[in-house]
Motif scaffolding. Sequence first.
Motif, PDB file in Angstrom:
ATOM      1  N   LYS A  86       0.721  -1.211  -0.031  1.00 49.42           N
ATOM      2  CA  LYS A  86      -0.065  -0.029  -0.094  1.00 49.42           C
ATOM      3  C   LYS A  86       0.828   1.262  -0.078  1.00 49.42           C
ATOM      4  O   LYS A  86       0.540   2.239  -0.713  1.00 49.42           O
ATOM      5  CB  LYS A  86      -0.838  -0.183   1.089  1.00 49.42           C
ATOM      6  N   LEU A  87       1.881   1.317   0.679  1.00 47.53           N
ATOM      7  CA  LEU A  87       2.735   2.571   0.971  1.00 47.53           C
ATOM      8  C   LEU A  87       4.070   2.774   0.040  1.00 47.53           C
ATOM      9  O   LEU A  87       4.567   3.709  -0.073  1.00 47.53           O
ATOM     10  CB  LEU A  87       2.872   2.739   2.707  1.00 47.53           C
ATOM     11  N   GLY A  88       4.416   1.470  -0.090  1.00 45.60           N
ATOM     12  CA  GLY A  88       5.755   1.321  -0.900  1.00 45.60           C
ATOM     13  C   GLY A  88       7.057   1.463  -0.059  1.00 45.60           C
ATOM     14  O   GLY A  88       8.110   1.512  -0.691  1.00 45.60           O
ATOM     15  N   VAL A  89       6.948   1.578   1.034  1.00 47.30           N
ATOM     16  CA  VAL A  89       8.158   2.138   2.163  1.00 47.30           C
ATOM     17  C   VAL A  89       7.974   1.204   3.401  1.00 47.30           C
ATOM     18  O   VAL A  89       6.758   1.374   3.828  1.00 47.30           O
ATOM     19  CB  VAL A  89       8.014   3.419   2.248  1.00 47.30           C
ATOM     20  N   THR A  90       8.978   0.697   3.831  1.00 51.21           N
ATOM     21  CA  THR A  90       9.117   0.324   5.317  1.00 51.21           C
ATOM     22  C   THR A  90      10.205   0.985   5.898  1.00 51.21           C
ATOM     23  O   THR A  90      11.061   1.520   5.184  1.00 51.21           O
ATOM     24  CB  THR A  90       9.525  -1.295   5.506  1.00 51.21           C
ATOM     25  N   VAL A  91      10.159   0.953   7.318  1.00 48.09           N
ATOM     26  CA  VAL A  91      11.355   1.763   8.257  1.00 48.09           C
ATOM     27  C   VAL A  91      11.623   0.906   9.191  1.00 48.09           C
ATOM     28  O   VAL A  91      10.734   0.223  10.019  1.00 48.09           O
ATOM     29  CB  VAL A  91      10.529   3.311   8.685  1.00 48.09           C
ATOM     30  N   GLU A  92      12.805   0.687   9.269  1.00 49.20           N
ATOM     31  CA  GLU A  92      13.420  -0.212  10.498  1.00 49.20           C
ATOM     32  C   GLU A  92      13.925   0.948  11.407  1.00 49.20           C
ATOM     33  O   GLU A  92      14.823   1.691  11.054  1.00 49.20           O
ATOM     34  CB  GLU A  92      14.633  -1.159   9.947  1.00 49.20           C
ATOM     35  N   ARG A  93      13.251   0.935  12.777  1.00 53.22           N
ATOM     36  CA  ARG A  93      13.631   2.093  13.589  1.00 53.22           C
ATOM     37  C   ARG A  93      14.498   1.764  14.622  1.00 53.22           C
ATOM     38  O   ARG A  93      14.823   0.278  15.041  1.00 53.22           O
ATOM     39  CB  ARG A  93      12.377   2.494  14.424  1.00 53.22           C
ATOM     40  N   ASP A  94      15.169   2.675  14.819  1.00 58.69           N
ATOM     41  CA  ASP A  94      16.249   2.545  16.145  1.00 58.69           C
ATOM     42  C   ASP A  94      17.379   1.314  16.086  1.00 58.69           C
ATOM     43  O   ASP A  94      17.546   0.687  17.161  1.00 58.69           O
ATOM     44  CB  ASP A  94      15.361   2.479  17.431  1.00 58.69           C
ATOM     45  N   VAL A  95      17.943   1.318  15.096  1.00 54.00           N
ATOM     46  CA  VAL A  95      18.944   0.411  14.940  1.00 54.00           C
ATOM     47  C   VAL A  95      20.241   0.983  15.377  1.00 54.00           C
ATOM     48  O   VAL A  95      20.675   1.937  14.984  1.00 54.00           O
ATOM     49  CB  VAL A  95      19.115   0.031  13.509  1.00 54.00           C
ATOM     50  N   ALA A  96      20.936   0.233  16.407  1.00 62.57           N
ATOM     51  CA  ALA A  96      22.080   0.601  17.130  1.00 62.57           C
ATOM     52  C   ALA A  96      23.304   0.383  16.137  1.00 62.57           C
ATOM     53  O   ALA A  96      23.636  -0.521  15.475  1.00 62.57           O
ATOM     54  CB  ALA A  96      22.405  -0.190  18.333  1.00 62.57           C
ATOM     55  N   TYR A  97      24.057   1.741  15.663  1.00 62.34           N
ATOM     56  CA  TYR A  97      25.308   1.634  15.173  1.00 62.34           C
ATOM     57  C   TYR A  97      26.541   1.899  16.039  1.00 62.34           C
ATOM     58  O   TYR A  97      27.730   1.882  15.589  1.00 62.34           O
ATOM     59  CB  TYR A  97      25.329   2.508  13.951  1.00 62.34           C
ATOM     60  N   GLY A  98      26.365   2.296  17.243  1.00 61.18           N
ATOM     61  CA  GLY A  98      27.369   2.323  18.262  1.00 61.18           C
ATOM     62  C   GLY A  98      26.936   2.178  19.728  1.00 61.18           C
ATOM     63  O   GLY A  98      25.705   1.737  19.870  1.00 61.18           O
ATOM     64  N   GLY A 100      26.834   4.805  22.182  1.00 57.11           N
ATOM     65  CA  GLY A 100      26.214   6.309  22.680  1.00 57.11           C
ATOM     66  C   GLY A 100      24.680   5.983  22.583  1.00 57.11           C
ATOM     67  O   GLY A 100      23.942   5.246  21.949  1.00 57.11           O
ATOM     68  N   ASN A 101      23.861   6.562  23.487  1.00 59.86           N
ATOM     69  CA  ASN A 101      22.764   6.623  23.782  1.00 59.86           C
ATOM     70  C   ASN A 101      21.705   7.275  22.503  1.00 59.86           C
ATOM     71  O   ASN A 101      20.663   6.473  22.251  1.00 59.86           O
ATOM     72  CB  ASN A 101      22.013   7.654  24.986  1.00 59.86           C
ATOM     73  N   ARG A 102      22.490   7.968  21.719  1.00 63.96           N
ATOM     74  CA  ARG A 102      21.784   8.461  20.294  1.00 63.96           C
ATOM     75  C   ARG A 102      22.574   7.602  19.436  1.00 63.96           C
ATOM     76  O   ARG A 102      22.359   8.385  17.959  1.00 63.96           O
ATOM     77  CB  ARG A 102      22.150  10.103  20.486  1.00 63.96           C
ATOM     78  N   CYS A 103      23.377   6.774  19.613  1.00 64.09           N
ATOM     79  CA  CYS A 103      23.783   6.213  18.238  1.00 64.09           C
ATOM     80  C   CYS A 103      22.773   5.145  17.748  1.00 64.09           C
ATOM     81  O   CYS A 103      22.976   4.092  17.618  1.00 64.09           O
ATOM     82  CB  CYS A 103      25.219   5.511  18.545  1.00 64.09           C
ATOM     83  N   LEU A 104      21.729   5.759  17.240  1.00 71.73           N
ATOM     84  CA  LEU A 104      20.572   4.983  16.336  1.00 71.73           C
ATOM     85  C   LEU A 104      20.565   5.445  15.038  1.00 71.73           C
ATOM     86  O   LEU A 104      20.623   6.486  14.794  1.00 71.73           O
ATOM     87  CB  LEU A 104      19.464   5.150  17.347  1.00 71.73           C
ATOM     88  N   LEU A 105      19.752   4.811  14.240  1.00 71.62           N
ATOM     89  CA  LEU A 105      19.462   5.093  12.971  1.00 71.62           C
ATOM     90  C   LEU A 105      18.292   4.222  12.624  1.00 71.62           C
ATOM     91  O   LEU A 105      17.977   3.362  12.932  1.00 71.62           O
ATOM     92  CB  LEU A 105      20.727   4.884  11.800  1.00 71.62           C
ATOM     93  N   ASP A 106      17.522   5.059  11.384  1.00 72.30           N
ATOM     94  CA  ASP A 106      16.458   4.432  10.970  1.00 72.30           C
ATOM     95  C   ASP A 106      16.862   4.097   9.505  1.00 72.30           C
ATOM     96  O   ASP A 106      17.483   4.818   8.935  1.00 72.30           O
ATOM     97  CB  ASP A 106      15.318   5.511  10.801  1.00 72.30           C
ATOM     98  N   VAL A 107      16.116   2.873   9.130  1.00 73.46           N
ATOM     99  CA  VAL A 107      16.347   2.492   7.684  1.00 73.46           C
ATOM    100  C   VAL A 107      15.266   2.651   7.023  1.00 73.46           C
ATOM    101  O   VAL A 107      14.195   1.627   7.267  1.00 73.46           O
ATOM    102  CB  VAL A 107      17.124   1.209   7.629  1.00 73.46           C
ATOM    103  N   TYR A 108      15.041   3.475   5.884  1.00 76.47           N
ATOM    104  CA  TYR A 108      13.826   3.419   4.941  1.00 76.47           C
ATOM    105  C   TYR A 108      14.123   2.634   3.901  1.00 76.47           C
ATOM    106  O   TYR A 108      14.942   3.002   3.295  1.00 76.47           O
ATOM    107  CB  TYR A 108      13.396   4.888   4.964  1.00 76.47           C
ATOM    108  N   ALA A 109      13.143   1.611   3.390  1.00 79.90           N
ATOM    109  CA  ALA A 109      13.502   0.817   2.237  1.00 79.90           C
ATOM    110  C   ALA A 109      12.454   0.886   1.405  1.00 79.90           C
ATOM    111  O   ALA A 109      11.197   0.781   1.815  1.00 79.90           O
ATOM    112  CB  ALA A 109      13.899  -0.596   2.763  1.00 79.90           C
ATOM    113  N   PRO A 110      12.577   0.661   0.088  1.00 82.09           N
ATOM    114  CA  PRO A 110      11.524   0.836  -0.715  1.00 82.09           C
ATOM    115  C   PRO A 110      11.281  -0.552  -1.003  1.00 82.09           C
ATOM    116  O   PRO A 110      12.122  -1.601  -0.650  1.00 82.09           O
ATOM    117  CB  PRO A 110      12.105   1.246  -2.102  1.00 82.09           C
TER     118      PRO A 110
END
Length: 289
Positions: A86-98, A100-110
Amino acid sequence: MRHHASGAHACSAVHIPCMLRHASGTTQAEMDTLPTLPERLRRLPEVLGILLSEVVGLFALIPYALSTMALYRSLPGPGSEAALAKLGVTVERDVAYGQGNRCLLDVYAPAAASKAVGDGDPEQPPAVPVIVFVHGGVWASGEKWHYAPMATRLAQEGYMVVVPSYELYPKALCPQMVRETSDALSWTLDNVGARGGDPAAVALVGHSAGAQLASMALLARASAAAAKDAAAAAGDAAGRRHVTRRVAPTRLRRGGHRNAARYAASRPAGQHGRRACRAWPGARRWAGG
């Protein structure tokens, strides 16, 4: 503190109490840099004016903030095939890359990214290009979800979009932010392949302070790579000098040198020395290689 004048950013209003506390802490940190009371009193009106503009900006952005948060929350996670259709996009939220408390990322995938994950089937679609977007916020504000509309639109165009967060001033200074930005890039290069992204087609971009951090991260990585190459070259040259000091041409026999490998190793670079050493099984061990 003058940099913070532009610091009221989109979507911050959803977390108004948190943002007000952050603005208050930033103001206090700025005042603490002034050593004397007269200097603080002279600076106080300017600082309070900046803080007031921040607060007014936060409230003015409430409508946009609410719509952005609604979009961010509505996006499905990975594997939600019905919602993805329906939307064409998913998001993987709050993946830790380090760490630190704010070392998080979101991955938007088509949608194309999920189809590109497989076992190398020749009929499998190619991996999608990747954009790493570093948010701005005058190094003192900003959240990754603020850029959900932009990331969603890029994903609908066929890009995988990685949006990291990083520690902010006054808890961190610029060098730490640069390191965390570089860590987010490293995570991307190492992990997007398993998600359908192409690690050979990654673009690092940023907005405002994020553009500065992205540029500095690339410069730091290039500098580190150049230093590593220089050290390797210096070590190789030092090894050759070491071998040259230890090795001398040996006495000739009638058919050639008594030890062709040792003689060749003593010759200047480019004169068949490496080829001769490879012909002698003990050459690398003898030269300490």
